[in-house]
Motif scaffolding. Structure first.
Motif, short mmCIF file in Angstrom:
data_model
loop_
_atom_site.label_atom_id
_atom_site.label_comp_id
_atom_site.label_asym_id
_atom_site.label_seq_id
_atom_site.Cartn_x
_atom_site.Cartn_y
_atom_site.Cartn_z
N ILE A 13 0.84 -1.21 0.00
CA ILE A 13 0.00 0.00 0.00
C ILE A 13 0.86 1.25 0.00
O ILE A 13 0.58 2.22 -0.72
N LEU A 14 1.94 1.25 0.77
CA LEU A 14 2.84 2.40 0.81
C LEU A 14 3.49 2.64 -0.55
O LEU A 14 3.51 3.78 -1.05
N LEU A 15 4.00 1.59 -1.17
CA LEU A 15 4.66 1.73 -2.47
C LEU A 15 3.66 2.17 -3.55
O LEU A 15 3.98 3.00 -4.40
N GLN A 16 2.47 1.63 -3.53
CA GLN A 16 1.48 2.02 -4.52
C GLN A 16 1.00 3.45 -4.31
O GLN A 16 0.67 4.14 -5.28
N SER A 17 0.96 3.92 -3.08
CA SER A 17 0.56 5.31 -2.84
C SER A 17 1.61 6.28 -3.34
O SER A 17 1.30 7.41 -3.69
N MET A 18 2.88 5.86 -3.41
CA MET A 18 3.95 6.69 -3.95
C MET A 18 4.17 6.43 -5.44
O MET A 18 5.12 6.92 -6.02
N ASN A 19 3.29 5.62 -6.05
CA ASN A 19 3.33 5.28 -7.47
C ASN A 19 4.62 4.54 -7.84
O ASN A 19 5.23 4.79 -8.88
N ILE A 20 5.06 3.65 -6.97
CA ILE A 20 6.22 2.81 -7.23
C ILE A 20 5.72 1.38 -7.45
O ILE A 20 5.05 0.82 -6.59
N HIS A 21 6.06 0.83 -8.61
CA HIS A 21 5.60 -0.51 -8.96
C HIS A 21 6.75 -1.49 -8.72
O HIS A 21 7.90 -1.11 -8.61
N PHE A 22 6.39 -2.78 -8.68
CA PHE A 22 7.43 -3.79 -8.45
C PHE A 22 8.41 -3.86 -9.61
O PHE A 22 9.58 -4.14 -9.41
N ASN A 23 7.95 -3.61 -10.84
CA ASN A 23 8.89 -3.65 -11.96
C ASN A 23 9.87 -2.48 -11.87
O ASN A 23 10.98 -2.57 -12.40
N ASP A 24 9.50 -1.39 -11.21
CA ASP A 24 10.46 -0.31 -10.97
C ASP A 24 11.58 -0.78 -10.05
O ASP A 24 12.75 -0.43 -10.25
N LEU A 25 11.23 -1.56 -9.06
CA LEU A 25 12.26 -2.09 -8.15
C LEU A 25 13.16 -3.09 -8.88
O LEU A 25 14.36 -3.17 -8.60
N ALA A 26 12.59 -3.84 -9.82
CA ALA A 26 13.38 -4.81 -10.58
C ALA A 26 14.32 -4.10 -11.57
O ALA A 26 15.35 -4.66 -11.94
N GLU A 27 13.97 -2.89 -11.99
CA GLU A 27 14.79 -2.15 -12.96
C GLU A 27 15.82 -1.24 -12.29
O GLU A 27 16.47 -0.45 -12.97
N MET A 28 16.02 -1.37 -11.01
CA MET A 28 16.99 -0.52 -10.31
C MET A 28 18.42 -0.81 -10.77
O MET A 28 19.27 0.08 -10.75
N ASP A 29 18.70 -2.06 -11.20
CA ASP A 29 20.04 -2.35 -11.69
C ASP A 29 20.33 -1.59 -12.99
O ASP A 29 21.47 -1.17 -13.22
N GLU A 30 19.31 -1.35 -13.82
CA GLU A 30 19.48 -0.53 -15.02
C GLU A 30 19.83 0.90 -14.65
O GLU A 30 20.65 1.55 -15.30
N LEU A 31 19.23 1.39 -13.58
CA LEU A 31 19.52 2.75 -13.10
C LEU A 31 20.97 2.85 -12.65
O LEU A 31 21.67 3.83 -12.99
N VAL A 32 21.45 1.85 -11.92
CA VAL A 32 22.83 1.86 -11.43
C VAL A 32 23.81 1.78 -12.60
O VAL A 32 24.81 2.52 -12.64
N GLU A 33 23.53 0.90 -13.57
CA GLU A 33 24.41 0.78 -14.73
C GLU A 33 24.45 2.06 -15.56
O GLU A 33 25.53 2.51 -15.99
N HIS A 34 23.30 2.69 -15.74
CA HIS A 34 23.26 3.93 -16.53
C HIS A 34 23.94 5.07 -15.77
O HIS A 34 24.57 5.94 -16.38
N TYR A 35 23.83 5.06 -14.45
CA TYR A 35 24.54 6.07 -13.66
C TYR A 35 26.05 5.90 -13.79
O TYR A 35 26.79 6.87 -13.93
N LYS A 36 26.51 4.64 -13.73
CA LYS A 36 27.95 4.40 -13.90
C LYS A 36 28.44 4.87 -15.27
O LYS A 36 29.52 5.45 -15.38
N PHE A 37 27.62 4.65 -16.30
CA PHE A 37 27.97 5.13 -17.64
C PHE A 37 28.08 6.65 -17.66
O PHE A 37 29.03 7.20 -18.21
N HIS A 38 27.13 7.34 -17.04
CA HIS A 38 27.16 8.80 -17.02
C HIS A 38 28.32 9.34 -16.19
O HIS A 38 28.92 10.36 -16.55
N SER A 39 28.63 8.68 -15.10
CA SER A 39 29.73 9.18 -14.27
C SER A 39 31.08 8.97 -14.98
O SER A 39 31.98 9.82 -14.86
#
Length: 132
Positions: A13-39
């Protein structure tokens, strides 16, 4: 077991109220990889990276780096949602306290009793009333 179910439900309920879906949590590794690329490539800090992908610099970054569009689509929190909850408040010119009931009040006339049967009891003192 009950506590585990309660904690999992409250987190959902907390995650859905903040509009965070489970697939967003699964895609966090893509965020880390893209951040490393940008840095490594551009020398961006994490706050600049977030601004380029989720903040004020997003439009300019997308126009400038069209070749990274496929990687940008894989990043979490990219889904678009719209919530339309029209709120309507109508205030009548009459005050709420001055409003009258919609139910009509009807006064009935005097009750008149007529005996529709023959006199069984005669003239005893315990007779039904003839006029109310």
């Amino acid at each position: 077991m009950n506590k585990l179910i309660i904690i999992a439900t409250s987190m959902l309920i907390l995650l859905q109220s903040m509009n965070i879906h489970f697939n967003d949590l699964a895609e966090m590794d893509e965020l880390v990889e893209h951040y490393k690329f940008h840095s490594e490539e551009y020398g961006d800090s994490f706050l600049v990276f977030l601004s380029k992908h989720y903040g004020d610099q997003k439009v300019a970054h997308n126009q400038k780096h069209q070749e990274e569009q496929k990687e940008h689509e894989k990043l979490p929190f990219q889904h678009q949602t719209q919530c339309a909850q029209p709120l309507v408040f109508v205030m009548d010119h009459n005050s709420f306290m001055e409003s009258r009931s919609e139910i009509p009040v009807v006064k009935k006339g005097d009750f008149h009793y007529q005996i529709s049967y023959s006199h069984i009891w005669g003239d005893n003192p315990f007779q039904p009333p003839k006029h109310a």
